[in-house]
Scaffold this active site. Structure first.
Site, PDB file in Angstrom:
ATOM      1  N   ASP A   9       0.875  -1.176   0.000  1.00 35.88           N
ATOM      2  CA  ASP A   9       0.000   0.000   0.000  1.00 35.88           C
ATOM      3  C   ASP A   9       0.913   1.228   0.000  1.00 35.88           C
ATOM      4  OD1 ASP A   9      -1.563   2.186   0.777  1.00 35.88           O
ATOM      5  OD2 ASP A   9      -2.801   0.980   2.117  1.00 35.88           O
ATOM      6  N   ILE A  10       0.718   2.118  -0.939  1.00 37.20           N
ATOM      7  CA  ILE A  10       1.641   3.257  -1.067  1.00 37.20           C
ATOM      8  C   ILE A  10       1.562   4.183   0.151  1.00 37.20           C
ATOM      9  CG2 ILE A  10       0.187   4.915  -2.318  1.00 37.20           C
ATOM     10  CD1 ILE A  10       3.022   4.773  -4.151  1.00 37.20           C
ATOM     11  N   ASN A  23      -6.083  12.940 -10.836  1.00 28.16           N
ATOM     12  CA  ASN A  23      -6.719  13.386 -12.084  1.00 28.16           C
ATOM     13  C   ASN A  23      -6.457  14.883 -12.210  1.00 28.16           C
ATOM     14  OD1 ASN A  23      -8.995  14.916 -10.834  1.00 28.16           O
ATOM     15  ND2 ASN A  23      -9.490  12.882 -10.052  1.00 28.16           N
ATOM     16  N   GLY A  31      -9.539   5.010  -6.014  1.00 29.66           N
ATOM     17  CA  GLY A  31      -8.260   4.302  -6.150  1.00 29.66           C
ATOM     18  C   GLY A  31      -7.197   4.796  -5.188  1.00 29.66           C
ATOM     19  N   VAL A  32      -5.979   4.888  -5.698  1.00 29.99           N
ATOM     20  CA  VAL A  32      -4.854   5.288  -4.857  1.00 29.99           C
ATOM     21  C   VAL A  32      -5.010   6.753  -4.410  1.00 29.99           C
ATOM     22  CG1 VAL A  32      -3.285   5.901  -6.752  1.00 29.99           C
ATOM     23  CG2 VAL A  32      -2.359   5.028  -4.633  1.00 29.99           C
ATOM     24  N   ASP A  33      -5.601   7.565  -5.254  1.00 25.76           N
ATOM     25  CA  ASP A  33      -5.855   8.978  -4.941  1.00 25.76           C
ATOM     26  C   ASP A  33      -6.749   9.079  -3.691  1.00 25.76           C
ATOM     27  OD1 ASP A  33      -5.941  11.727  -5.278  1.00 25.76           O
ATOM     28  OD2 ASP A  33      -7.225  11.687  -7.062  1.00 25.76           O
ATOM     29  N   SER A 121      -2.177   4.696 -13.982  1.00 28.89           N
ATOM     30  CA  SER A 121      -3.155   4.428 -15.059  1.00 28.89           C
ATOM     31  C   SER A 121      -3.700   2.998 -15.081  1.00 28.89           C
ATOM     32  CB  SER A 121      -2.595   4.766 -16.460  1.00 28.89           C
ATOM     33  OG  SER A 121      -2.501   6.161 -16.632  1.00 28.89           O
ATOM     34  N   GLY A 123      -5.573   1.345 -13.038  1.00 23.86           N
ATOM     35  CA  GLY A 123      -6.821   1.089 -12.327  1.00 23.86           C
ATOM     36  C   GLY A 123      -7.998   1.673 -13.084  1.00 23.86           C
ATOM     37  N   TYR A 125      -8.152   4.100 -14.955  1.00 24.64           N
ATOM     38  CA  TYR A 125      -7.805   4.503 -16.323  1.00 24.64           C
ATOM     39  C   TYR A 125      -7.516   3.316 -17.249  1.00 24.64           C
ATOM     40  CZ  TYR A 125      -7.787   9.481 -14.987  1.00 24.64           C
ATOM     41  OH  TYR A 125      -8.133  10.748 -14.563  1.00 24.64           O
TER      42      TYR A 125
HETATM   43  N1  AR6 Z   1      -1.441   1.707  -2.852  1.00 22.66           N
HETATM   44  C1  AR6 Z   1      -0.860   1.351  -4.023  1.00 22.66           C
HETATM   45  N2  AR6 Z   1      -1.541   1.133  -5.149  1.00 22.66           N
HETATM   46  C2  AR6 Z   1      -2.889   1.274  -5.099  1.00 22.66           C
HETATM   47  C3  AR6 Z   1      -3.579   1.656  -3.917  1.00 22.66           C
HETATM   48  C4  AR6 Z   1      -2.793   1.873  -2.749  1.00 22.66           C
HETATM   49  N3  AR6 Z   1      -3.341   2.240  -1.600  1.00 22.66           N
HETATM   50  N4  AR6 Z   1      -4.909   1.708  -4.212  1.00 22.66           N
HETATM   51  C5  AR6 Z   1      -5.047   1.367  -5.517  1.00 22.66           C
HETATM   52  N5  AR6 Z   1      -3.830   1.096  -6.044  1.00 22.66           N
HETATM   53  P1  AR6 Z   1      -6.008   4.017  -9.805  1.00 22.66           P
HETATM   54  P2  AR6 Z   1      -5.477   5.384 -12.365  1.00 22.66           P
HETATM   55  C6  AR6 Z   1      -3.467   0.678  -7.422  1.00 22.66           C
HETATM   56  O1  AR6 Z   1      -7.398   3.675 -10.217  1.00 22.66           O
HETATM   57  O2  AR6 Z   1      -5.784   4.141 -13.117  1.00 22.66           O
HETATM   58  C7  AR6 Z   1      -8.733   8.111  -9.353  1.00 22.66           C
HETATM   59  O3  AR6 Z   1     -10.105   8.263  -9.155  1.00 22.66           O
HETATM   60  C8  AR6 Z   1      -4.555   0.115  -8.295  1.00 22.66           C
HETATM   61  O4  AR6 Z   1      -4.791  -1.235  -7.969  1.00 22.66           O
HETATM   62  O5  AR6 Z   1      -5.778   4.469  -8.426  1.00 22.66           O
HETATM   63  O6  AR6 Z   1      -4.268   6.180 -12.737  1.00 22.66           O
HETATM   64  C9  AR6 Z   1      -8.042   9.418  -9.727  1.00 22.66           C
HETATM   65  O7  AR6 Z   1      -8.641  10.526  -9.071  1.00 22.66           O
HETATM   66  C10 AR6 Z   1      -3.926   0.264  -9.669  1.00 22.66           C
HETATM   67  O8  AR6 Z   1      -3.028  -0.806  -9.959  1.00 22.66           O
HETATM   68  O9  AR6 Z   1      -5.358   5.154 -10.770  1.00 22.66           O
HETATM   69  C11 AR6 Z   1      -8.248   9.472 -11.201  1.00 22.66           C
HETATM   70  O10 AR6 Z   1      -9.519   9.972 -11.533  1.00 22.66           O
HETATM   71  C12 AR6 Z   1      -3.097   1.546  -9.536  1.00 22.66           C
HETATM   72  O11 AR6 Z   1      -3.023   1.820  -8.135  1.00 22.66           O
HETATM   73  C13 AR6 Z   1      -8.159   8.021 -11.631  1.00 22.66           C
HETATM   74  O12 AR6 Z   1      -8.522   7.271 -10.476  1.00 22.66           O
HETATM   75  C14 AR6 Z   1      -3.715   2.760 -10.226  1.00 22.66           C
HETATM   76  O13 AR6 Z   1      -5.123   2.735 -10.064  1.00 22.66           O
HETATM   77  C15 AR6 Z   1      -6.754   7.621 -12.001  1.00 22.66           C
HETATM   78  O14 AR6 Z   1      -6.767   6.301 -12.481  1.00 22.66           O
END
Ligand code: AR6
Length: 173
Positions: A9-10, A23, A31-33, A121, A123, A125
């Site tokens: 977990d980051i 975003n 997601g991670v955000d 990207s 997740g 995206y």
């Molecule tokens: N630690 C590490 N990685 C994670 C965590 C965490 N706590 N949570 C999720 N991931 P995403 P994107 C992984 O969707 O595709 C948001 O709504 C996840 O499993 O977080 O760049 C933003 O506001 C995946 O492998 O980011 C944007 O609108 C990776 O992080 C949009 O999502 C990226 O998934 C960005 O989409």
């Protein structure tokens, strides 16, 4: 620069800076955000709002990066970057690699020696995970930076063996 691949977990990484897959609004999301804002507390959102009120009135462009405080997180800074939405018909991989190199450029400016990245990207995206890992490693390998350690933190632990093989260069295209 040493490149590490770990499962985890980051938000719990003990590094100078963590990267957020944000975003362009910089005002949070899922997601991670979502996890970073939830665990880092309101100071991060306040800093993002200040960016929007200043230089980033139109938001952050895809492939660019900007830093804020990390609030309550163990890291000192969050570097926010905006990955491209995956398209099967358009090659947006240069924008994806730019997220990594621009984040490292911002890390250099901050004086951060250790930086943790999520798989940008891959997740919401919808970027296919294997290619997202390849693009991440390619960008990190070729980056010109003073950062000493770049850690790719994979939330899906089952992706680590493939990522490790790609890191060692033992999987052809
Ligand atoms: N630690 C590490 N990685 C994670 C965590 C965490 N706590 N949570 C999720 N991931 P995403 P994107 C992984 O969707 O595709 C948001 O709504 C996840 O499993 O977080 O760049 C933003 O506001 C995946 O492998 O980011 C944007 O609108 C990776 O992080 C949009 O999502 C990226 O998934 C960005 O989409």
């Amino acid at each position: 620069m040493r490149i590490e691949v770990v499962a985890g977990d980051i938000t719990t990484q003990q590094v100078d800076a963590i990267v957020n897959a944000a975003n362009s609004s910089l005002l949070g999301g899922g997601g991670v955000d979502g996890a970073i804002h939830r665990k880092g507390g309101p100071e991060i959102l306040a800093a993002c709002r200040a960016l929007r009120a200043g230089h980033y009135g139109k938001g952050l462009r895809t492939g660019q990066a900007v830093a804020t405080t990390a609030g309550l997180l163990p890291a000192r800074w969050v570097i926010h970057t905006v990955g491209p939405v995956y398209s099967p018909s358009l090659d947006r991989s240069a924008d994806l690699r730019s997220c990594y190199t621009e984040s490292l450029r911002v890390a250099d400016e901050l004086g951060a020696a250790t930086v943790a990245f999520p798989l940008i990207s891959a997740g919401v995206y919808r970027w296919p995970a294997e290619d997202a890992i390849r693009q991440a490693l390619e960008a990190l390998r070729t980056a010109d930076t003073t950062v000493e350690v770049a850690r790719l933190v994979l939330f899906e632990a089952d992706r680590v063996p493939l990522a490790e093989r790609l890191r060692r260069g033992s999987v052809p295209r």
